[in-house]
Write a protein that holds these residues in place. Structure first.
Motif, mmCIF file in Angstrom:
data_model
loop_
_atom_site.group_PDB
_atom_site.id
_atom_site.type_symbol
_atom_site.label_atom_id
_atom_site.label_comp_id
_atom_site.label_asym_id
_atom_site.label_seq_id
_atom_site.Cartn_x
_atom_site.Cartn_y
_atom_site.Cartn_z
ATOM 1 N N ALA B 115 0.838 -1.207 0.000
ATOM 2 C CA ALA B 115 0.000 0.000 0.000
ATOM 3 C C ALA B 115 0.875 1.259 0.000
ATOM 4 N N LEU B 116 1.940 1.211 0.794
ATOM 5 C CA LEU B 116 2.860 2.355 0.815
ATOM 6 C C LEU B 116 3.393 2.650 -0.576
ATOM 7 N N LEU B 117 3.812 1.600 -1.251
ATOM 8 C CA LEU B 117 4.423 1.774 -2.562
ATOM 9 C C LEU B 117 3.397 2.102 -3.632
ATOM 10 N N ALA B 118 2.160 1.716 -3.397
ATOM 11 C CA ALA B 118 1.107 2.101 -4.330
ATOM 12 C C ALA B 118 0.819 3.594 -4.206
ATOM 13 N N ALA B 119 0.845 4.095 -2.983
ATOM 14 C CA ALA B 119 0.584 5.513 -2.758
ATOM 15 C C ALA B 119 1.793 6.368 -3.133
ATOM 16 N N HIS B 120 2.973 5.815 -2.958
ATOM 17 C CA HIS B 120 4.208 6.571 -3.213
ATOM 18 C C HIS B 120 5.177 5.728 -4.039
ATOM 19 N N PRO B 121 4.896 5.606 -5.331
ATOM 20 C CA PRO B 121 5.711 4.702 -6.160
ATOM 21 C C PRO B 121 7.194 5.062 -6.159
ATOM 22 N N TRP B 122 7.509 6.310 -5.980
ATOM 23 C CA TRP B 122 8.895 6.755 -6.009
ATOM 24 C C TRP B 122 9.717 6.101 -4.904
ATOM 25 N N VAL B 123 9.064 5.675 -3.818
ATOM 26 C CA VAL B 123 9.794 5.064 -2.711
ATOM 27 C C VAL B 123 10.579 3.846 -3.188
ATOM 28 N N ALA B 124 10.000 3.133 -4.159
ATOM 29 C CA ALA B 124 10.647 1.919 -4.642
ATOM 30 C C ALA B 124 11.963 2.219 -5.344
ATOM 31 N N SER B 125 12.118 3.430 -5.818
ATOM 32 C CA SER B 125 13.322 3.709 -6.602
ATOM 33 C C SER B 125 14.287 4.681 -5.937
ATOM 34 N N VAL B 126 14.141 4.900 -4.645
ATOM 35 C CA VAL B 126 15.229 5.611 -3.970
ATOM 36 C C VAL B 126 16.082 4.566 -3.268
ATOM 37 N N SER B 127 17.352 4.791 -3.359
ATOM 38 C CA SER B 127 18.300 3.831 -2.804
ATOM 39 C C SER B 127 18.070 3.626 -1.307
ATOM 40 N N THR B 128 18.229 2.380 -0.852
ATOM 41 C CA THR B 128 18.117 2.136 0.585
ATOM 42 C C THR B 128 19.360 1.439 1.108
ATOM 43 N N GLY B 129 20.500 1.813 0.509
ATOM 44 C CA GLY B 129 21.759 1.230 0.965
ATOM 45 C C GLY B 129 21.911 1.372 2.464
ATOM 46 N N ARG B 130 21.665 2.544 2.951
ATOM 47 C CA ARG B 130 21.601 2.750 4.390
ATOM 48 C C ARG B 130 20.286 3.430 4.712
ATOM 49 N N PRO B 131 19.533 2.863 5.624
ATOM 50 C CA PRO B 131 18.220 3.440 5.918
ATOM 51 C C PRO B 131 18.366 4.790 6.599
ATOM 52 N N PRO B 132 17.379 5.661 6.427
ATOM 53 C CA PRO B 132 17.399 6.931 7.151
ATOM 54 C C PRO B 132 17.140 6.632 8.625
ATOM 55 N N LEU B 133 18.006 7.097 9.491
ATOM 56 C CA LEU B 133 17.875 6.742 10.908
ATOM 57 C C LEU B 133 16.891 7.665 11.617
ATOM 58 N N GLY B 134 15.705 7.776 11.063
ATOM 59 C CA GLY B 134 14.719 8.686 11.630
ATOM 60 C C GLY B 134 13.633 7.951 12.391
ATOM 61 N N PRO B 135 12.736 8.703 12.988
ATOM 62 C CA PRO B 135 11.676 8.105 13.795
ATOM 63 C C PRO B 135 10.739 7.213 12.978
ATOM 64 N N GLY B 136 10.491 7.601 11.741
ATOM 65 C CA GLY B 136 9.611 6.793 10.910
ATOM 66 C C GLY B 136 10.200 5.428 10.620
#
Lengths: 254, 254
Positions: B115-136
DNA sequence: TCCTTTCTACGTACACCGTACACAGTACGC
DNA sequence: GCGTACTGTGTACGGTGTACGTAGAAAGGA
């Protein structure tokens, strides 16, 4: 970083280039270059320094020609990527696994692709929305289907299984490349990066709020030296993949 | 098309932005914007027109400010992507599946991400080599681990299983996005594209050379209207994934 | 009150990118 | 020898992210 492919542009021209069918007119000055020269140099460049280092200007300079000269041989960068893809596909070794156990057959296909992506990491990050309809892609597709054929799967399942399996290899390679890129760009390995972030993170993160994350995160981090370990992810993923396919095939036997 | 993230740049600054800890100096002119305003508008833009449409100039124009003004709120585009990622992670619904059957738990995690990726398709194509160390990211990781916890897996396996499962969803979303992009750019759907290429391909391709490819390709093409069908690939992949995990957990019971 | 300090806003400019277009020159077919 | 088709290339355009310098606003201290 990823790159688009020939979606736009003239399909006829792209197809003609992929299959090397030329209009063979013997007029005008002799070409100083060849399509293969351009494509091969582009592959070398991408292998050495990554896709983002593959620019038309740099490619031209490497070959020793003016940037615009490339456009005599190739309609644009998108088509160049198509040609590069098909070229490396064409050169893959294709081991014959007829008669072997299915697990070995699948593993072989997977390993062949892993080797491809190890030699050419950029392949993992060019879009494959539509495959290049060239001889390399055809030979690869045919070979890989044959390896999985005769295992009791329907044709539709066969296609889906292959796609799923290739997606796994691609994704793993992409993640590995991302991890390496992060290491290079930050000039820190995973451990250093963690140490760098830990103090400030500790001040801002309530550890009791995310107990599971902390527990599992540190366990995984200690098991392999970093948050994500390429070999471990590979072993684990391949295991799950093979077991999943086993279930599919077992369902067919009944 | 894919995009890099904050690998370079000051980790302290990035962390401070992610957790919204400000130096809170009350000097100088009042800010006309806010970090949230910038990040949220960027997300809207990327949702609507894709990552490639998210340029600093366009973002500034949408907000109604000069391009360079953005850099007052964000160190650069890489960090902006970090912030966007963490923001959409933070807003994900997290359904509690405690006590349910493991298959339902896994499916829930997978569907939340779909569902996340359906709402925000761009998420699938940003690199996740290192995750953002944020609250989310933290909340997401913790929640998803909890969903898979207590199923008999070791902590290391837990982490690997989650990563594998998320990789599947990401890859599927990426492939779907690629397919849509190819359709948009070529202004042809898969069927039209095939019809466009078929005649010339037939002249150049020896069909008898690749019998398996031809057989399976046409079968798959007829089954679902195109070479690759998102729903079918999803069903198939999820099935294999679940069966693979089942085998892993069965191995633990003994 | 006025000055200093600190912060926001932003105009300009730079180094890149892919490539459209016009044109010079070359070699073959007639 | 001439037309014609082709190669090679210089210039230029519109796009990207962003470094740098500066103008001006608001708050604190004298």
């Amino acid at each position: 970083m990823s790159s688009d492919r020939s979606s736009a542009g003239d399909p006829d021209r792209t197809l003609a280039l992929l299959w090397r069918v030329s209009g063979e007119s013997r007029r005008g000055p002799r070409p100083g270059l060849s399509l293969d020269r351009v494509v091969d140099t582009a592959i070398e460049l991408a292998d050495a320094d990554g896709l983002s280092a593959l620019t038309m200007r740099r490619l031209a300079q490497t070959i020793g020609v003016a940037p615009m000269t490339l456009y005599t041989y190739v309609p644009g960068k998108a088509e160049l990527l198509d040609l590069m893809l098909d070229a490396v596909y064409a050169r893959m070794p294709r081991t014959d696994t007829a008669g072997r156990h299915w697990r070995e057959r699948v593993t072989t296909v997977v390993e062949e692709n892993r080797a491809l992506l190890a030699a050419h990491p950029w392949v993992a990050s060019v879009s494959t929305g539509r495959p290049p309809l060239g001889p390399g892609q055809m030979a690869k597709y045919d070979h890989e289907l044959r390896a999985l054929d005769g295992l009791g799967l329907s044709d539709v399942e066969l296609d889906a299984a292959l796609a799923h399996l290739l997606a796994f290899v691609r994704t793993h390679a992409r993640d590995a490349a991302d991890a390496m890129a992060a290491e290079r760009e930050s000039r820190m390995n995973d451990e250093q990066w963690w140490e760098r972030n830990a103090p400030l993170l500790a001040r801002v993160l309530d550890e009791t709020a995310f107990p599971t994350a902390v527990r599992v995160g540190t366990a995984a981090g200690q098991a392999h030296g970093s948050a994500w370990n390429a070999d471990h992810a590979w072993q684990f993923g391949l295991q799950v993949l093979l077991d999943g396919l086993a279930a599919l095939m077992g369902r067919h036997e009944r």
